[in-house]
Design a protein around this motif. Structure first.
Motif, short mmCIF file in Angstrom:
data_model
loop_
_atom_site.label_atom_id
_atom_site.label_comp_id
_atom_site.label_asym_id
_atom_site.label_seq_id
_atom_site.Cartn_x
_atom_site.Cartn_y
_atom_site.Cartn_z
N VAL A 50 2.93 0.82 -17.48
CA VAL A 50 4.21 0.25 -17.90
C VAL A 50 4.93 -0.28 -16.66
N VAL A 51 5.09 -1.59 -16.60
CA VAL A 51 5.81 -2.22 -15.49
C VAL A 51 7.28 -2.24 -15.86
N ASN A 52 8.07 -1.47 -15.12
CA ASN A 52 9.47 -1.27 -15.48
C ASN A 52 10.39 -2.11 -14.59
N MET A 53 11.60 -2.32 -15.07
CA MET A 53 12.66 -3.03 -14.32
C MET A 53 12.20 -4.41 -13.86
N VAL A 54 11.59 -5.16 -14.75
CA VAL A 54 11.12 -6.50 -14.41
C VAL A 54 12.30 -7.47 -14.40
N ARG A 55 12.43 -8.19 -13.30
CA ARG A 55 13.51 -9.16 -13.17
C ARG A 55 13.15 -10.46 -13.89
N PRO A 56 14.14 -11.18 -14.42
CA PRO A 56 13.84 -12.44 -15.11
C PRO A 56 13.31 -13.49 -14.14
N VAL A 57 12.44 -14.37 -14.64
CA VAL A 57 11.90 -15.46 -13.83
C VAL A 57 12.92 -16.60 -13.83
N LEU A 58 13.45 -16.91 -12.67
CA LEU A 58 14.44 -17.98 -12.54
C LEU A 58 13.82 -19.29 -12.09
N LEU A 59 12.84 -19.20 -11.20
CA LEU A 59 12.14 -20.38 -10.70
C LEU A 59 10.65 -20.06 -10.63
N ASP A 60 9.83 -21.02 -10.93
CA ASP A 60 8.40 -20.88 -10.71
C ASP A 60 7.80 -22.27 -10.56
N GLY A 61 6.59 -22.35 -10.10
CA GLY A 61 5.90 -23.62 -9.99
C GLY A 61 6.67 -24.65 -9.18
N ASP A 62 6.98 -25.79 -9.84
CA ASP A 62 7.68 -26.88 -9.17
C ASP A 62 9.05 -26.45 -8.66
N GLY A 63 9.70 -25.56 -9.39
CA GLY A 63 11.02 -25.11 -8.98
C GLY A 63 10.98 -24.38 -7.65
N LEU A 64 9.97 -23.53 -7.46
CA LEU A 64 9.84 -22.81 -6.19
C LEU A 64 9.52 -23.76 -5.05
N GLU A 65 8.64 -24.73 -5.32
CA GLU A 65 8.29 -25.70 -4.29
C GLU A 65 9.50 -26.53 -3.89
N LEU A 66 10.29 -26.92 -4.87
CA LEU A 66 11.50 -27.69 -4.60
C LEU A 66 12.50 -26.87 -3.79
N ALA A 67 12.61 -25.57 -4.13
CA ALA A 67 13.56 -24.71 -3.43
C ALA A 67 13.24 -24.60 -1.95
N GLY A 68 11.97 -24.75 -1.60
CA GLY A 68 11.59 -24.64 -0.20
C GLY A 68 11.66 -25.94 0.56
N SER A 69 11.88 -27.05 -0.14
CA SER A 69 11.83 -28.35 0.55
C SER A 69 13.14 -29.15 0.45
N VAL A 70 14.03 -28.78 -0.44
CA VAL A 70 15.26 -29.55 -0.62
C VAL A 70 16.13 -29.43 0.63
N SER A 71 16.81 -30.51 0.98
CA SER A 71 17.60 -30.54 2.20
C SER A 71 19.01 -30.00 1.96
N HIS A 72 19.64 -29.65 3.06
CA HIS A 72 21.02 -29.16 3.05
C HIS A 72 21.94 -30.20 2.41
N ALA A 73 21.77 -31.45 2.80
CA ALA A 73 22.65 -32.51 2.31
C ALA A 73 22.47 -32.72 0.81
N GLU A 74 21.22 -32.66 0.33
CA GLU A 74 20.97 -32.87 -1.10
C GLU A 74 21.65 -31.79 -1.94
N VAL A 75 21.58 -30.55 -1.47
CA VAL A 75 22.22 -29.47 -2.21
C VAL A 75 23.73 -29.67 -2.23
N ALA A 76 24.30 -30.05 -1.09
CA ALA A 76 25.75 -30.28 -1.02
C ALA A 76 26.17 -31.38 -1.98
#
Length: 325
Positions: free
Chosen positions: A219-245
């Motif tokens: 039994v895998v307990n206390m599983v956190r919800p998946v917020l980002l995966d796949g393309d979302g994770l890749e984007l999170a690692g490459s998006v620039s400071h200015a784009e987020v702003a």
């Protein structure tokens, strides 16, 4: 489904919570379950919001469909008195031994004896029948010791049967092991998606199998919800400071000017995304390890507001939906 469900897990994984939810799941639809505590922590009473459990079986919850959950906190001293009365008819002599402190002495200096009494009492509840020949409980759920100790705990009667080769102690030990090493029993292990609990779970499964004790599922307990995966994770690692702003500003979170509200949010958000990506990668690796143990998996979510009675019923429903019932 086996009649004795043993729940173990590394400390901090929520094994008592899982045991309580499992007892509710098994009681659903008019069944009767007994939830047994063996470590003296009164964790069951806290979860169900009741007074401290005495050494007697007491109804603590009603499951959907009219089922009942009873609970028992096993006291090794009183269990030894039961044992002495059952096999040696000591009665008042046994109570006199307790007054003299002999019972407490015996259970303290011989921890193996404590485990014999605890497992024996649980197995007695599994075998008990009413006058009509029906089992008193459909299922017994044991909130067992942690993973690192559970194999020795469950296997202690094997050692006793080898030491006492004749007599009532030998026969009692054999009867207990006859339950624990049969299809009547399943040992479930609770873990988190973290390296140490997963490794301890894998080691515990290997130890249980080596001792011929029946392993049920993880039994895998206390599983956190998946917020980002796949393309979302890749984007999170490459998006620039200015784009987020600019995106924050476009969403109305302050202007895009230097030093504005949007810009002040960028660093914390990027840092959170990086931490989430690291955790997601770690959890994915731990899932791969668990997939390799060859057991069915069940998952329960992290309850961010803590575990209350309503949360227990919700976890029980999730276990039933995943076939743990």
């Amino acid at each position: 489904m086996s009649r004795l469900q043993v729940v173990s897990g590394k400390g901090g994984t929520g094994k008592t919570t899982v045991a309580a939810a499992l007892s509710l799941a098994l009681a659903t639809g008019g069944k009767r379950t007994l939830l047994v505590e063996v470590e003296g922590r009164q964790g069951i009473a806290q979860l169900f919001g009741t007074q401290a459990l005495p050494y007697e079986e007491r109804k603590i919850a009603v499951a959907p469909g009219g089922g009942e959950v009873h609970a028992l906190a096993i006291d090794p001293e009183l269990a030894l008195l039961d044992y002495l009365q059952m096999f040696y008819k000591l009665g008042s002599a046994g109570r006199a031994l307790k007054k003299l402190g002999a019972i407490d002495f015996a259970t303290t200096v011989a921890p193996g004896l404590r485990d014999v009494l605890l497992t024996g009492k649980a197995c007695e509840a599994v075998r008990r029948k009413d006058k009509a020949g029906r089992f008193v409980y459909d299922h017994v759920v044991m909130d067992a010791p942690p993973t690192g100790r559970v194999t020795r705990f469950l296997n202690v009667n094997d050692e006793v049967a080898g030491l006492a080769r004749v007599g009532p102690i030998h026969h009692q030990a054999q009867a207990v092991m006859g339950v624990l090493k049969s299809p009547q029993t399943q040992v479930h292990l609770v873990t988190l998606l973290e390296e140490m609990p997963v490794q301890e779970t894998a080691d515990g499964i290997a130890e249980l199998r080596a001792a011929d004790l029946p392993v049920g599922r993880v039994v895998v307990n206390m599983v956190r919800p998946v917020l980002l995966d796949g393309d979302g994770l890749e984007l999170a690692g490459s998006v620039s400071h200015a784009e987020v702003a600019r995106s924050l500003a476009a969403a109305g979170l302050g202007g895009a000017r230097r030093g504005g509200a949007a810009e002040r949010l960028v660093e914390p958000l990027l840092r959170q995304a990086e931490e989430y990506a690291e955790r997601y990668t770690l959890e994915r690796r731990q899932r791969e390890v668990l997939a390799g143990v060859g057991l069915p998996l069940a998952e329960l979510p992290l309850l961010t507001d803590g575990v209350d009675l309503a949360g227990l019923y919700g976890l029980a429903a999730l276990l039933r939906n995943q076939g743990v019932s």
